[in-house]
Scaffold this active site. Structure first.
Site, PDB file in Angstrom:
ATOM      1  N   LYS A   1     -17.304  16.999 -30.485  1.00 55.35           N
ATOM      2  CA  LYS A   1     -16.166  16.413 -31.227  1.00 55.35           C
ATOM      3  C   LYS A   1     -14.923  16.378 -30.346  1.00 55.35           C
ATOM      4  O   LYS A   1     -14.237  15.360 -30.258  1.00 55.35           O
ATOM      5  CB  LYS A   1     -15.886  17.256 -32.482  1.00 55.35           C
ATOM      6  CG  LYS A   1     -14.523  16.983 -33.113  1.00 55.35           C
ATOM      7  CD  LYS A   1     -14.270  17.824 -34.337  1.00 55.35           C
ATOM      8  CE  LYS A   1     -13.710  19.202 -34.094  1.00 55.35           C
ATOM      9  NZ  LYS A   1     -12.254  19.260 -33.827  1.00 55.35           N
ATOM     10  N   ASN A   2     -14.622  17.493 -29.706  1.00 52.80           N
ATOM     11  CA  ASN A   2     -13.356  17.588 -28.976  1.00 52.80           C
ATOM     12  C   ASN A   2     -13.369  16.851 -27.640  1.00 52.80           C
ATOM     13  O   ASN A   2     -12.316  16.684 -27.017  1.00 52.80           O
ATOM     14  CB  ASN A   2     -12.954  19.063 -28.789  1.00 52.80           C
ATOM     15  CG  ASN A   2     -12.515  19.667 -30.116  1.00 52.80           C
ATOM     16  OD1 ASN A   2     -12.288  18.943 -31.085  1.00 52.80           O
ATOM     17  ND2 ASN A   2     -12.413  20.989 -30.164  1.00 52.80           N
TER      18      ASN A   2
ATOM     19  N   CYS B   1      -5.877  21.536 -38.572  1.00 55.88           N
ATOM     20  CA  CYS B   1      -6.217  22.877 -39.037  1.00 55.88           C
ATOM     21  C   CYS B   1      -4.980  23.759 -39.106  1.00 55.88           C
ATOM     22  O   CYS B   1      -4.093  23.683 -38.257  1.00 55.88           O
ATOM     23  CB  CYS B   1      -7.257  23.500 -38.114  1.00 55.88           C
ATOM     24  SG  CYS B   1      -8.916  22.920 -38.470  1.00 55.88           S
TER      25      CYS B   1
ATOM     26  N   ARG C   1       1.658  24.991 -33.939  1.00 57.58           N
ATOM     27  CA  ARG C   1       1.121  23.872 -33.168  1.00 57.58           C
ATOM     28  C   ARG C   1       2.166  22.789 -32.873  1.00 57.58           C
ATOM     29  O   ARG C   1       2.063  21.646 -33.319  1.00 57.58           O
ATOM     30  CB  ARG C   1      -0.121  23.281 -33.848  1.00 57.58           C
ATOM     31  CG  ARG C   1      -1.172  24.315 -34.116  1.00 57.58           C
ATOM     32  CD  ARG C   1      -2.449  23.725 -34.631  1.00 57.58           C
ATOM     33  NE  ARG C   1      -3.255  23.118 -33.572  1.00 57.58           N
ATOM     34  CZ  ARG C   1      -4.371  22.453 -33.803  1.00 57.58           C
ATOM     35  NH1 ARG C   1      -4.787  22.249 -35.013  1.00 57.58           N
ATOM     36  NH2 ARG C   1      -5.066  21.967 -32.792  1.00 57.58           N
TER      37      ARG C   1
ATOM     38  N   ASP D   1     -12.108  28.702 -30.446  1.00 56.82           N
ATOM     39  CA  ASP D   1     -12.885  27.992 -31.472  1.00 56.82           C
ATOM     40  C   ASP D   1     -14.183  28.713 -31.836  1.00 56.82           C
ATOM     41  O   ASP D   1     -14.896  28.283 -32.741  1.00 56.82           O
ATOM     42  CB  ASP D   1     -13.218  26.569 -30.998  1.00 56.82           C
ATOM     43  CG  ASP D   1     -11.993  25.663 -31.020  1.00 56.82           C
ATOM     44  OD1 ASP D   1     -10.968  26.059 -31.584  1.00 56.82           O
ATOM     45  OD2 ASP D   1     -12.077  24.551 -30.454  1.00 56.82           O
TER      46      ASP D   1
ATOM     47  N   ARG E   1     -15.493  18.594 -40.971  1.00 57.21           N
ATOM     48  CA  ARG E   1     -14.700  17.940 -39.933  1.00 57.21           C
ATOM     49  C   ARG E   1     -15.362  18.126 -38.567  1.00 57.21           C
ATOM     50  O   ARG E   1     -15.162  17.320 -37.669  1.00 57.21           O
ATOM     51  CB  ARG E   1     -13.306  18.574 -39.858  1.00 57.21           C
ATOM     52  CG  ARG E   1     -12.436  18.265 -41.038  1.00 57.21           C
ATOM     53  CD  ARG E   1     -11.091  18.875 -40.862  1.00 57.21           C
ATOM     54  NE  ARG E   1     -10.455  18.326 -39.660  1.00 57.21           N
ATOM     55  CZ  ARG E   1      -9.217  18.558 -39.298  1.00 57.21           C
ATOM     56  NH1 ARG E   1      -8.470  19.342 -40.027  1.00 57.21           N
ATOM     57  NH2 ARG E   1      -8.718  18.025 -38.209  1.00 57.21           N
TER      58      ARG E   1
HETATM   59  C1  EPZ Z   1      -7.671  21.663 -28.749  1.00 62.31           C
HETATM   60  O1  EPZ Z   1      -6.522  21.623 -29.583  1.00 62.31           O
HETATM   61  C2  EPZ Z   1      -8.850  21.574 -29.695  1.00 62.31           C
HETATM   62  N1  EPZ Z   1      -8.777  20.331 -30.439  1.00 62.31           N
HETATM   63  C3  EPZ Z   1      -8.844  22.762 -30.642  1.00 62.31           C
HETATM   64  O2  EPZ Z   1     -10.016  22.694 -31.415  1.00 62.31           O
HETATM   65  C4  EPZ Z   1      -8.870  24.053 -29.819  1.00 62.31           C
HETATM   66  O3  EPZ Z   1      -8.758  25.149 -30.688  1.00 62.31           O
HETATM   67  C5  EPZ Z   1      -7.714  24.059 -28.817  1.00 62.31           C
HETATM   68  O4  EPZ Z   1      -7.748  22.865 -27.999  1.00 62.31           O
HETATM   69  C6  EPZ Z   1      -7.737  25.270 -27.884  1.00 62.31           C
HETATM   70  O5  EPZ Z   1      -8.936  25.319 -27.186  1.00 62.31           O
HETATM   71  C7  EPZ Z   1      -9.187  19.189 -29.888  1.00 62.31           C
HETATM   72  O6  EPZ Z   1      -9.617  19.142 -28.747  1.00 62.31           O
HETATM   73  C8  EPZ Z   1      -9.175  17.985 -30.735  1.00 62.31           C
HETATM   74  P1  EPZ Z   1      -3.777  23.249 -27.250  1.00 62.31           P
HETATM   75  P2  EPZ Z   1      -5.070  21.406 -28.961  1.00 62.31           P
HETATM   76  O7  EPZ Z   1      -2.774  22.179 -27.089  1.00 62.31           O
HETATM   77  O8  EPZ Z   1      -5.179  20.428 -27.857  1.00 62.31           O
HETATM   78  C9  EPZ Z   1       0.362  25.500 -27.981  1.00 62.31           C
HETATM   79  C10 EPZ Z   1     -11.287  22.856 -33.380  1.00 62.31           C
HETATM   80  O9  EPZ Z   1     -11.505  23.788 -34.191  1.00 62.31           O
HETATM   81  N2  EPZ Z   1       1.009  24.188 -27.748  1.00 62.31           N
HETATM   82  O10 EPZ Z   1      -4.524  23.707 -26.049  1.00 62.31           O
HETATM   83  O11 EPZ Z   1      -4.160  21.121 -30.081  1.00 62.31           O
HETATM   84  C11 EPZ Z   1      -0.367  25.519 -29.322  1.00 62.31           C
HETATM   85  O12 EPZ Z   1       0.520  25.774 -30.389  1.00 62.31           O
HETATM   86  C12 EPZ Z   1      -9.891  22.603 -32.847  1.00 62.31           C
HETATM   87  O13 EPZ Z   1     -12.170  22.074 -33.013  1.00 62.31           O
HETATM   88  C13 EPZ Z   1       2.371  24.125 -27.644  1.00 62.31           C
HETATM   89  O14 EPZ Z   1       3.078  25.140 -27.738  1.00 62.31           O
HETATM   90  O15 EPZ Z   1      -4.816  22.854 -28.391  1.00 62.31           O
HETATM   91  C14 EPZ Z   1      -1.387  26.598 -29.109  1.00 62.31           C
HETATM   92  O16 EPZ Z   1      -0.817  27.848 -29.352  1.00 62.31           O
HETATM   93  C15 EPZ Z   1      -8.827  23.334 -33.534  1.00 62.31           C
HETATM   94  N3  EPZ Z   1       2.973  22.892 -27.447  1.00 62.31           N
HETATM   95  C16 EPZ Z   1      -1.723  26.458 -27.627  1.00 62.31           C
HETATM   96  O17 EPZ Z   1      -0.669  25.706 -27.041  1.00 62.31           O
HETATM   97  C17 EPZ Z   1       2.237  21.757 -27.342  1.00 62.31           C
HETATM   98  O18 EPZ Z   1       2.814  20.678 -27.147  1.00 62.31           O
HETATM   99  C18 EPZ Z   1      -3.054  25.764 -27.361  1.00 62.31           C
HETATM  100  O19 EPZ Z   1      -3.061  24.490 -27.934  1.00 62.31           O
HETATM  101  C19 EPZ Z   1       0.829  21.841 -27.434  1.00 62.31           C
HETATM  102  C20 EPZ Z   1       0.233  23.076 -27.642  1.00 62.31           C
END
Ligand code: EPZ
Length: 418
Positions: free
Chosen positions: A22-23, A116, A121, A307, A399
């Site tokens: 998915k991701n 989620c 986020r 995850d 999802r």
């Molecule tokens: C991706 O989300 C995945 N989603 C998530 O999977 C996964 O949990 C996550 O990466 C971490 O591995 C998809 O790929 C669609 P991040 P993403 O940006 O890209 C902070 C699932 O269950 N952050 O790496 O949103 C954020 O708050 C989902 O399949 C900022 O501060 O994750 C978090 O604490 C849920 N500012 C950390 O970084 C930003 O602009 C990691 O988030 C972006 C992120």
């Protein structure tokens, strides 16, 4: 809201083929906006989140349809740059289209994304990265407006290796003028998959899978046919389900190297993890788990995947000893501890750290899936519990997992949906 109904106490046995990721699929679908011709994708899982991304692309003017197992995206007539609010609210990954839209149309309008419920986020890293490439950004009435007269390659240093921000910036940079360098980039396998997809469109990307990614901008990109990588989180979820039910399961289409954190932890407590080949693994649970204490921290790749944290917690409930899980990626992703407690689990948790007293009996209860992976963790706990567990929030779990009840049932579990 629908439900999963799990009657616990059955060993999982047999062979399961892991679906596409998915991701990896979501950003690759968004990246199809960049192509000047049709994109054919194999291995896209049939999931709610994928349906939302299809609707986003259609709202932008793309033609998207399934032909048997292939997803076809014809991006030639994309002319809209506003991502509909109701779709953004359903899925955070809708934000992925902003980078490609900026690169292709010079404009993108998005709303605060949903998805989620696992923490604040924010989207600052996406916006800062796109701004560095030459976009103007402002927010107005909850809308994020991005505009550019042309993107130019630059160096972007991410203060945190965000998966989504790395992907969004990569997608914008492939049509920018000159070279872009992303420092402290995320290194997840999904980033490598996106880079490989972009390369089949004609892009040049070096260093994907390391913290230093370089993208050479191109004038145009063509169409392609591409196969999405298998879903490592689905593979890990099934592996843990097999282990906690005392079962034996062979996982096919599972890229063994994509779960460096998981296999070691499972072996530590006595699970036999047999790497048959690069794409097949066999999980054989021990007759009994030995008493020990496991300490686990989630981290960006190659650390232990956040995850898989709820599913691993469900597994630890079966392992005698006092265990510690610390969640380091999201600030509020331990809500499932409360739901596990309804099933008799002994867990003390705040928002970031959980202490788990494993090896106690679990009992069926009525619980709620607050997010996708928490829901998967609850299904796993239900498989290992006595009696019937009803998990509210079927739609949330669907999802990210295709035909979950049916596929678990094929392995001998008693799982139905209502
Ligand atoms: C991706 O989300 C995945 N989603 C998530 O999977 C996964 O949990 C996550 O990466 C971490 O591995 C998809 O790929 C669609 P991040 P993403 O940006 O890209 C902070 C699932 O269950 N952050 O790496 O949103 C954020 O708050 C989902 O399949 C900022 O501060 O994750 C978090 O604490 C849920 N500012 C950390 O970084 C930003 O602009 C990691 O988030 C972006 C992120």
């Amino acid at each position: 809201m629908g439900q999963f109904v799990v009657r616990g106490g059955r060993r999982l046995e047999g062979t399961l083929r892991v679906k596409g990721s998915k991701n990896a699929a979501l950003p690759i679908m968004a990246a199809s906006i960049l192509a000047s011709d049709t994109v054919i994708l194999d291995g896209v899982p049939r999931l709610r989140d994928i349906d939302v991304m299809i609707q986003v692309l259609q709202a932008l003017g793309a033609r998207v349809w399934w032909e048997d197992s292939q997803l076809i995206i014809d991006p030639r007539h994309i002319n809209q740059y506003v991502v509909p609010a109701e779709l953004m609210q359903q899925m955070r990954a809708s934000l992925f289209v902003t980078g490609p839209l900026l690169a292709r149309l010079g404009r993108a309008v998005a709303f605060q994304p949903g998805g989620c419920n696992i923490g604040d986020r924010p989207i600052d890293l996406h916006v800062n990265g796109l701004t560095k490439l030459g976009a103007q950004s402002r927010t107005q009435d909850g809308q994020l407006l991005l505009e550019t007269v042309g993107l130019t390659g630059t160096e972007v240093h991410l203060s945190y290796p965000s998966v989504g921000a790395t992907e969004n910036i990569m997608m914008a940079a492939v049509l920018a003028r000159g070279e872009t360098r992303i420092r402290n980039a995320a290194m997840e396998p999904e980033i490598v998959d996106l880079a490989q997809f972009l390369e089949t469109l004609g892009a040049t990307i070096r260093g994907a899978g390391t913290s230093d990614v370089r993208i050479e901008g191109r004038e145009t990109l063509h169409g392609t046919e591409y196969t999405i990588i298998p879903d490592r989180i689905e593979a890990g979820s099934f592996a843990l389900a097999a282990a906690l039910t005392g079962g034996q399961v062979r996982l096919e289409n599972c890229l063994v190297d994509h779960l460096p954190g998981l296999w070691g932890r499972m072996r530590e407590v006595g699970v036999e993890v047999r790497e048959v080949d690069a794409e097949t693994v066999e999980i054989i649970a021990p007759k009994q788990y030995r008493r020990m204490s496991i300490s686990l921290h989630t981290n960006p790749y190659p650390g232990f995947a956040t995850d898989l944290q709820p599913q691993f917690m469900a597994f630890l409930l079966k392992v005698p000893g006092v265990h510690l899980i610390s969640e380091r990626v999201f600030e509020n992703r331990l809500g499932h501890a409360r739901e596990f407690r309804r099933m008799g689990a002994q867990i003390a948790a705040d928002q970031r750290v959980a202490l788990i007293y494993g090896g106690h009996e679990l009992y069926g209860a009525q619980v709620t899936a607050m997010d996708l992976r928490a829901g998967a963790g609850l299904i796993l706990a239900g498989l290992g519990a006595n009696g019937q567990t009803i998990i509210e929030g079927r739609e949330v779990i669907e999802r990210g997992y295709e035909n979950l009840a049916q596929r678990l049932s094929q392995l001998g579990a008693d799982v139905t949906t209502l």
